[in-house]
Scaffold this motif. Structure first.
Motif, PDB file in Angstrom:
ATOM      1  N   ASN A 536       0.845  -1.193   0.000  1.00  0.00           N
ATOM      2  CA  ASN A 536       0.000   0.000   0.000  1.00  0.00           C
ATOM      3  C   ASN A 536       0.877   1.238   0.000  1.00  0.00           C
ATOM      4  O   ASN A 536       1.981   1.235   0.575  1.00  0.00           O
ATOM      5  CB  ASN A 536      -0.914   0.041   1.234  1.00  0.00           C
ATOM      6  N   LEU A 537       0.374   2.279  -0.623  1.00  0.00           N
ATOM      7  CA  LEU A 537       0.991   3.595  -0.496  1.00  0.00           C
ATOM      8  C   LEU A 537       0.286   4.314   0.642  1.00  0.00           C
ATOM      9  O   LEU A 537      -0.947   4.303   0.722  1.00  0.00           O
ATOM     10  CB  LEU A 537       0.842   4.388  -1.791  1.00  0.00           C
ATOM     11  N   THR A 538       1.059   4.940   1.525  1.00  0.00           N
ATOM     12  CA  THR A 538       0.461   5.573   2.696  1.00  0.00           C
ATOM     13  C   THR A 538       1.328   6.732   3.166  1.00  0.00           C
ATOM     14  O   THR A 538       2.435   6.944   2.664  1.00  0.00           O
ATOM     15  CB  THR A 538       0.259   4.543   3.820  1.00  0.00           C
ATOM     16  N   TYR A 539       0.808   7.453   4.154  1.00  0.00           N
ATOM     17  CA  TYR A 539       1.486   8.651   4.645  1.00  0.00           C
ATOM     18  C   TYR A 539       1.493   8.678   6.162  1.00  0.00           C
ATOM     19  O   TYR A 539       0.503   8.316   6.809  1.00  0.00           O
ATOM     20  CB  TYR A 539       0.797   9.917   4.101  1.00  0.00           C
ATOM     21  N   ALA A 540       2.623   9.110   6.719  1.00  0.00           N
ATOM     22  CA  ALA A 540       2.697   9.428   8.137  1.00  0.00           C
ATOM     23  C   ALA A 540       2.505  10.936   8.264  1.00  0.00           C
ATOM     24  O   ALA A 540       3.105  11.709   7.513  1.00  0.00           O
ATOM     25  CB  ALA A 540       4.039   9.019   8.718  1.00  0.00           C
ATOM     26  N   LEU A 541       1.664  11.342   9.201  1.00  0.00           N
ATOM     27  CA  LEU A 541       1.307  12.754   9.322  1.00  0.00           C
ATOM     28  C   LEU A 541       1.999  13.412  10.510  1.00  0.00           C
ATOM     29  O   LEU A 541       2.468  12.749  11.437  1.00  0.00           O
ATOM     30  CB  LEU A 541      -0.213  12.904   9.471  1.00  0.00           C
ATOM     31  N   THR A 542       2.038  14.717  10.479  1.00  0.00           N
ATOM     32  CA  THR A 542       2.515  15.500  11.611  1.00  0.00           C
ATOM     33  C   THR A 542       1.379  15.667  12.627  1.00  0.00           C
ATOM     34  O   THR A 542       0.227  15.299  12.368  1.00  0.00           O
ATOM     35  CB  THR A 542       2.968  16.890  11.160  1.00  0.00           C
ATOM     36  N   PHE A 730      -5.918   7.506  13.295  1.00  0.00           N
ATOM     37  CA  PHE A 730      -4.480   7.540  12.993  1.00  0.00           C
ATOM     38  C   PHE A 730      -3.915   8.879  13.448  1.00  0.00           C
ATOM     39  O   PHE A 730      -4.647   9.861  13.643  1.00  0.00           O
ATOM     40  CB  PHE A 730      -4.213   7.301  11.508  1.00  0.00           C
ATOM     41  N   HIS A 731      -2.625   8.894  13.630  1.00  0.00           N
ATOM     42  CA  HIS A 731      -1.951  10.087  14.126  1.00  0.00           C
ATOM     43  C   HIS A 731      -2.179  11.261  13.169  1.00  0.00           C
ATOM     44  O   HIS A 731      -1.925  11.160  11.977  1.00  0.00           O
ATOM     45  CB  HIS A 731      -0.452   9.815  14.262  1.00  0.00           C
ATOM     46  N   GLY A 732      -2.655  12.382  13.690  1.00  0.00           N
ATOM     47  CA  GLY A 732      -2.870  13.584  12.904  1.00  0.00           C
ATOM     48  C   GLY A 732      -4.219  13.665  12.227  1.00  0.00           C
ATOM     49  O   GLY A 732      -4.505  14.658  11.541  1.00  0.00           O
ATOM     50  N   LYS A 733      -5.082  12.656  12.418  1.00  0.00           N
ATOM     51  CA  LYS A 733      -6.360  12.632  11.700  1.00  0.00           C
ATOM     52  C   LYS A 733      -7.237  13.824  12.056  1.00  0.00           C
ATOM     53  O   LYS A 733      -7.758  14.514  11.164  1.00  0.00           O
ATOM     54  CB  LYS A 733      -7.100  11.328  12.010  1.00  0.00           C
ATOM     55  N   ASP A 734      -7.429  14.070  13.340  1.00  0.00           N
ATOM     56  CA  ASP A 734      -8.321  15.161  13.747  1.00  0.00           C
ATOM     57  C   ASP A 734      -7.823  16.501  13.227  1.00  0.00           C
ATOM     58  O   ASP A 734      -8.616  17.338  12.771  1.00  0.00           O
ATOM     59  CB  ASP A 734      -8.456  15.192  15.267  1.00  0.00           C
TER      60      ASP A 734
END
Length: 833
Positions: A536-542, A730-734
């Motif tokens: 999968n292609l995915t992203y980690a957020l700040t 997930f981290h940064g979702k809100d």
């Protein structure tokens, strides 16, 4: 003296004062600044104080722009005149190529909102008749900048910081840092005068601080040793001279004329400005040596080096040529002092690698210009968790642990003498090349590879002709279509129509495994985790919901993952990944992270004939079906054998064609290279470099980290909803949801000039209204015209919207097209066989 603070700033030059001021401005009242000597006693005191807005980098341009505006406000706040002379900045060009550079910069300046004007030689002569213009092509003029007194602006920022509650202590040297798990214990020694030197006394204290910022200038190598990290900031000698009175200049001013702007003759590697009836000449010459590679001697305080006039003779004569009236002015004063550089000329601003709550602000070659902006944006990062602009290009972790003192010193010397070299977007600087190479380097070089450097790695940019005549120059650069362009076109066409091979060994690679790996990665990234054997292609957020890192995730087992990310960001990605895992280990359980970047080589084979090439060398009971959609579907990973080489094959292609990434033991790379080249010969397999690959990914609207993807835009703003699983936490979702869509990423086809393509730094317009900017640019072999990607306001982000793009000073028609304008249904990627 305080022994506990919220934030401790170490270093009392302009940069340190700017940081302390802005930390207080953003609400941290308990801030202390320590200086081992007197404020401004480092490079600040002998800086020329110029404030150049000209910069090719988006983040650095923002830093400089903020500083210029901020400095103008200091007197009203502090009562101290910062000595800002807003005389403007005139950058002259002797060649058409130099004017192209200025026009490319001008478009970048427009994206930030910086005023500039293009001047002809006649206009220059009319306004400033002392300047010789008969050999000029023109100039770019910034009316809003000029020069400032470095000591005065530092003292004004220091006073402003004190007014906001900052404590400033002088004659205290930091001799040790210890992280306790929640705060820093900083050992400080009182410095005393002895025989004209500054020496440590027996008096010591320990200050505890939740956060520490180092802004230690020329002492960065000492700071690095105390922290146990590497900081590629090493000073280089910088010379400037002050002339005696110029009678013609005196008469010009006596007649009521305004002060000249700062005059930059970039093609002569020098700048000139007025100074009390005479002139200051500053130079960026070749062979200026690095100094203090292993630390500043204790005896060196506000000292200078002997002047080396022979080294700057050419620049001195160029000043006389450009300002003939100064020929009779004698030499009044001279300066040759250390100014810190980094290998790419950008400062190191952000979290220190591997450390908590330790922030670096080091390596400022234009420290006076950057000080206010660095203070502002670093304070945002520290106080609010993220800056309003993407600061990744300045992150200290853009250099990994492979970096050595020798590398930094040689690259910093090169960077110094390149200050006024033409900065072509296809520029590749030669110092320290062939340092990090894949095993197939020599084979590719023999095949015509022309290498560029990413994170110290040499990787092919394109493959030039082996039988080129003497007029072909592989090192020629251009703001337009350089000599390499036609070869990149041929490489791109090979992948679209046949088969090509790309060396992608520089990709960053991590293994994440252990009982807590699945829960951790599910929280750490925004997309669904793949099933075993899939990707999968995915992203980690700040924390702010913007994009921190892009990953291709391969799931090897229930709790075992292989992560691939951009090659330029290995240490950057590793640091964030490890710190996030440490923070969640108590919640998710044991997580093991291994950086395996140098253990695995990568070849990307792509194109309609790629399956035919691999069929010839795959070892399988049924080679004809081993690579079929049924046995090896798109977005899956398999362990295969190519000849005698075990390969982790991933069916994905950054170019948007049928293809595979072949991850292989790096010690077997030459064997695999020879095998593929032999098998591909009958299919006219072509070696392909990074430039063609960059064009091809834009035809597929594939976003790239560092251009479309960054810490100033969320994945929603990058228009990537298919890679966001809104059903999970997930981290940064809100924060991502709360941010909404302020602007949107789009792809544009461009009817540009016949001899040039955009580079990804250009402003976009609807009529005369600026509505966005390009982040990538190039040429499309599929559409036979220029292509670009970028961000526009949401109301403009519709397919068919016609806009204008500024390319080298002129505006050209462009149109927003559907995402993935080439093969939007992914039919070629999924083709069976």
């Amino acid at each position: 003296m305080k022994t506990h603070v919220k934030a401790l700033v170490v270093g009392g030059g302009a940069v340190g004062a700017g940081i302390a001021y802005h930390l207080a401005k953003y609400g941290w009242k308990d801030v202390m600044l320590l200086e081992r000597d007197e404020l401004t006693s480092g490079s600040t005191w002998h800086a020329a104080g110029l404030l150049p807005l000209f910069n090719m980098g988006y983040a650095t341009t923002h830093l400089h722009d903020y500083s210029v505006e901020f400095y103008k406000s200091l007197e009203a706040e502090t009562g101290l005149n910062a000595g800002f002379s807003v005389v403007g900045n005139l950058r002259m060009a002797q060649t058409k190529d130099r004017m192209d550079e200025y026009m490319l910069y001008g478009s970048t300046a427009e994206t930030v909102g910086i005023e500039y004007h293009r001047l002809t030689p006649a206009q220059i002569k009319e306004r400033w008749p002392l300047i010789r213009t008969d050999d000029l092509e023109g100039a770019i003029y910034h009316p809003t900048d000029g020069y400032i007194n470095p000591a005065d602006v530092t003292m004004a920022m220091a006073k402003g910081a004190r007014q906001r509650g900052v404590t400033i202590e002088r004659k205290w040297q930091v001799d040790g840092y210890e992280w306790t798990g929640s705060e820093w214990k900083v050992t400080c020694t009182k410095m005393v005068e002895k025989g004209g030197n500054l020496v440590p006394s027996d008096e010591q204290i320990i200050i505890t601080a939740e956060h520490v910022v180092t802004a230690t200038g020329n002492h960065a190598q000492r700071t690095a040793k105390l922290l146990g990290i590497k900081i590629p900031a090493i000073p280089v000698e910088h010379q400037f001279i002050v002339t005696d009175v110029d009678p013609a200049l005196q008469k010009w001013r006596a007649d009521g004329n305004p002060e000249h702007p700062v005059i930059r003759d970039a093609d002569a590697q020098s700048y000139v400005r007025e100074e009390r009836g005479g002139w200051i000449l500053g130079v960026y010459e070749k062979n200026a040596p690095a100094r203090f590679e292993y630390g500043v001697p204790d005896s060196f305080r506000a000292d200078l080096f002997p002047l080396d006039l022979e080294r700057i003779e050419d620049q001195y004569m160029a000043m006389i040529h450009r300002m003939p009236s100064c020929e009779q002015s004698g030499l009044k004063d001279d300066f040759n002092g250390p100014i810190c550089y980094t290998p790419d000329g950008n400062p190191l601003v952000g979290p220190a690698p591997g450390l908590r709550n330790m922030w670096l602000a080091e390596g400022f070659s234009f420290g006076i210009t950057a000080a206010g902006g660095v203070g502002n944006y670093l304070a945002q990062m520290m106080v609010e968790g993220e800056a309003e602009i993407d600061m990744a290009s300045l992150d200290p972790k853009r250099y990994g642990s492979w970096m050595t003192t020798e590398y930094a010193a040689r690259k910093n010397e090169e960077c110094y003498d390149h200050v006024y070299i033409l900065h072509h977007p296809d520029e590749e600087r030669p110092a320290c090349s062939a340092l990090r190479t894949s095993p197939a380097y020599d084979r590719q070089k023999a095949a015509g590879a022309q290498f560029g450097r990413v994170n110290g790695w040499d990787r092919p940019n394109y493959f030039g002709p082996l039988d080129a005549d003497e007029n072909f120059d592989h090192d020629s650069r251009s703001f337009r279509r350089g000599a390499w362009w036609e070869y990149a076109v041929a490489e791109a066409k090979a992948i679209r129509n046949g088969v090509g091979l790309v060396d992608a060994t520089a990709f960053t690679k991590h293994v994440v495994k252990g009982p807590g790996a699945t829960q951790f990665l599910d929280w750490f990234t925004c997309n669904k985790l793949p099933k075993i054997g899939r990707i999968n292609l995915t992203y980690a957020l700040t924390d702010h919901g913007t994009t921190r890192t892009e990953y291709t995730i391969v799931r090897n087992g229930e709790d075992s993952y292989y992560l691939v990310s951009a090659g330029a960001w290995t240490a950057y990605d590793a640091d964030y990944l490890r710190k996030a895992a440490e923070d969640k280990a108590g919640e998710f359980g044991y997580i093991e992270i291994q950086d395996v970047t140098t253990q695995w080589g990568v070849f990307a084979i792509a194109g309609p004939k790629s399956r035919d090439v691999l069929k010839k060398i795959i070892k399988d009971a049924d080679p004809e079906t081993a690579l079929s959609n049924k046995r090896f579907p798109w977005l899956s990973a398999r362990q295969i054998e190519l000849g005698m080489c075990p390969v982790n094959a991933i069916r994905v292609a950054y170019t948007g064609e049928l293809g595979w990434e072949l991850h292989h033991p790096i010690e077997m790379q030459n064997y695999l290279y020879d095998l593929i080249m032999e098998a591909g010969a009958e299919h006219d397999l072509k070696l392909v470099g990074a430039r063609a690959q960059n064009w091809l990914r834009q035809e597929k609207s594939y976003r790239a980290f560092g251009t479309e993807l960054g810490r100033d835009a969320t994945p929603q703003e990058a228009d990537l909803p298919r890679f966001i699983d809104q059903s999970k936490d997930f981290h940064g979702k809100d924060a991502m949801i709360e941010t909404g869509v302020r602007f949107k990423c789009v792809t544009l086809l461009i009817d540009g000039p016949a001899d040039a393509d955009p580079w990804g730094r250009e402003a976009l317009y609807d009529g005369d209204t600026k509505v966005g900017r390009l982040t990538s640019g190039g040429y499309s072999v599929a559409f036979e015209k220029s292509i670009g990607m970028g961000y526009v306001t949401p109301d403009m982000a519709t397919v068919g919207q016609k806009l204008k793009v500024n390319i080298l000073g002129d505006r050209y028609d462009c149109e927003i097209v559907e995402d993935s304008p080439y093969d939007p249904t992914n039919a070629t990627i999924r083709v069976d066989g």
